[in-house]
Design an enzyme around this catalytic site. Sequence first.
Site, PDB file in Angstrom:
ATOM      1  N   ARG A 178       0.850  -0.997  -0.087  1.00 26.71           N
ATOM      2  CA  ARG A 178      -0.059  -0.045  -0.012  1.00 26.71           C
ATOM      3  C   ARG A 178       0.794   1.274   0.001  1.00 26.71           C
ATOM      4  O   ARG A 178       1.542   1.593   1.222  1.00 26.71           O
ATOM      5  CB  ARG A 178      -0.819  -0.085   1.208  1.00 26.71           C
ATOM      6  CG  ARG A 178      -1.733   1.121   1.414  1.00 26.71           C
ATOM      7  CD  ARG A 178      -2.835   0.935   2.659  1.00 26.71           C
ATOM      8  NE  ARG A 178      -2.231   0.451   3.940  1.00 26.71           N
ATOM      9  CZ  ARG A 178      -1.567   1.239   4.914  1.00 26.71           C
ATOM     10  NH1 ARG A 178      -1.206   2.534   4.454  1.00 26.71           N
ATOM     11  NH2 ARG A 178      -1.257   0.472   5.866  1.00 26.71           N
ATOM     12  N   HIS A 201      -3.323   4.391   5.126  1.00 24.00           N
ATOM     13  CA  HIS A 201      -4.299   3.442   5.280  1.00 24.00           C
ATOM     14  C   HIS A 201      -5.502   3.852   4.733  1.00 24.00           C
ATOM     15  O   HIS A 201      -6.326   3.421   3.953  1.00 24.00           O
ATOM     16  CB  HIS A 201      -4.550   2.825   6.556  1.00 24.00           C
ATOM     17  CG  HIS A 201      -5.620   2.050   6.898  1.00 24.00           C
ATOM     18  ND1 HIS A 201      -5.638   0.865   6.562  1.00 24.00           N
ATOM     19  CD2 HIS A 201      -6.854   2.405   7.806  1.00 24.00           C
ATOM     20  CE1 HIS A 201      -6.849   0.285   7.120  1.00 24.00           C
ATOM     21  NE2 HIS A 201      -7.710   1.338   7.632  1.00 24.00           N
ATOM     22  N   TYR A 250       4.564   4.676  11.375  1.00 24.29           N
ATOM     23  CA  TYR A 250       4.917   3.164  11.329  1.00 24.29           C
ATOM     24  C   TYR A 250       5.746   2.749  10.094  1.00 24.29           C
ATOM     25  O   TYR A 250       6.127   1.456  10.268  1.00 24.29           O
ATOM     26  CB  TYR A 250       3.654   2.384  11.563  1.00 24.29           C
ATOM     27  CG  TYR A 250       2.835   2.520  10.492  1.00 24.29           C
ATOM     28  CD1 TYR A 250       2.764   1.960   9.428  1.00 24.29           C
ATOM     29  CD2 TYR A 250       1.526   3.405  10.711  1.00 24.29           C
ATOM     30  CE1 TYR A 250       1.611   2.074   8.198  1.00 24.29           C
ATOM     31  CE2 TYR A 250       0.729   3.708   9.735  1.00 24.29           C
ATOM     32  CZ  TYR A 250       0.705   2.852   8.630  1.00 24.29           C
ATOM     33  OH  TYR A 250      -0.249   3.108   7.566  1.00 24.29           O
TER      34      TYR A 250
END
Length: 378
Positions: free
Chosen positions: A273, A277, A286
Amino acid sequence: MTVQEPPGAIAYRLTPPPAWQPRTDPAPLLPDPEPFRVLGTDAAADADPELLLRLYAELVRGRRYNAQATALTKQGRLAVYPSSTGQEACEVAAALALEERDWLFPSYRDTLAAVARGVDPVQALTLLRGDWHTGYDPREHRVAPLCTPLATQLPHAVGLAHAARLKGDDVVALAMVGDGGTSEGDFHEALNFAAVWGAPVVFLVQNNGFAISVPLAKQTAAPSLAHKAVGYGMPGRLVDGNDAPAVHQVLSEAVARARGGGGPTLIEAVTYRLEAHTNADDATRYRGDAEVQTWREHDPITLLERELTGRGLLDEKARRAAADAAEAMAAGLRARMNAEPVLDPMDLFAHVYAEPTSQLREQADQLRTELEAEGEAR
């Protein structure tokens, strides 16, 4: 430690009795040690040029669709958008691997798969806009409603496929889920039921590395998600999720196997990805830029473009035609999404039940009365 046996009991055995044997030979179910690839291998020479060009056009359109939908969130036209940028090969291949009579069961990130299947681009975004329960008629293109709760669409896919087979309908269901969804109980229930009953279902796991911010290593210690298939008694396949013709081939083989009575297959597509998100997520908390850049160099559009150009199938004119078609789609999407929707509060009660319950009828009457009173007050 000594095991005390009650008088007359059969002696305790440290191993199963001799009659025990595996229900299924596990060897044919195991995935290959490396993800299956077509692009950059000898298999690319045998790939159908027409299919490659169609995949390319859909990938370009899909990338533009993701970019436009993301922009709409910044303009306040969408409440949220979970982008599939970087995962377009999985999305497009899932739609193209199915026959018209088959069903697609998407997750909330799979709006592009729904659009590639034929769903109107605006209708595919209606749920994320907050205007309607789903936004499209699931029966029109055989696309189940976009599913926001993780993995709950998987048992639905199994149920539909199993019911279709009992009725004698030649239908396959393809259920899409992310790596995070494999940690849910619905994943276990769906795969177990599908394998036991031999349901004609294909499970496509898009392993994009993170369940929001949780890396895969914090979710499972399995060698791969595809290895989980063995525990259920179905084949596991591992594929490069950014290699569009490879994903299409693996899915097509699994769909044919299911249609022929071979039962379900679990496919793990290793992808990434590239965007956050959703527009509400800060992915820099992260993961690092270097990791993202590494995956940008394995972009599904770039990989396919390189193959097509090398074979003389894609020139600048064809590349521009694909880009222009994608831009026309984006322009139409912008124009329609910028128009204020006409909302009817009574739609709250539409398509909830085929035959409205007494409670729904009572609530609808109450709302209708309140709206009429409000109109008279004006």
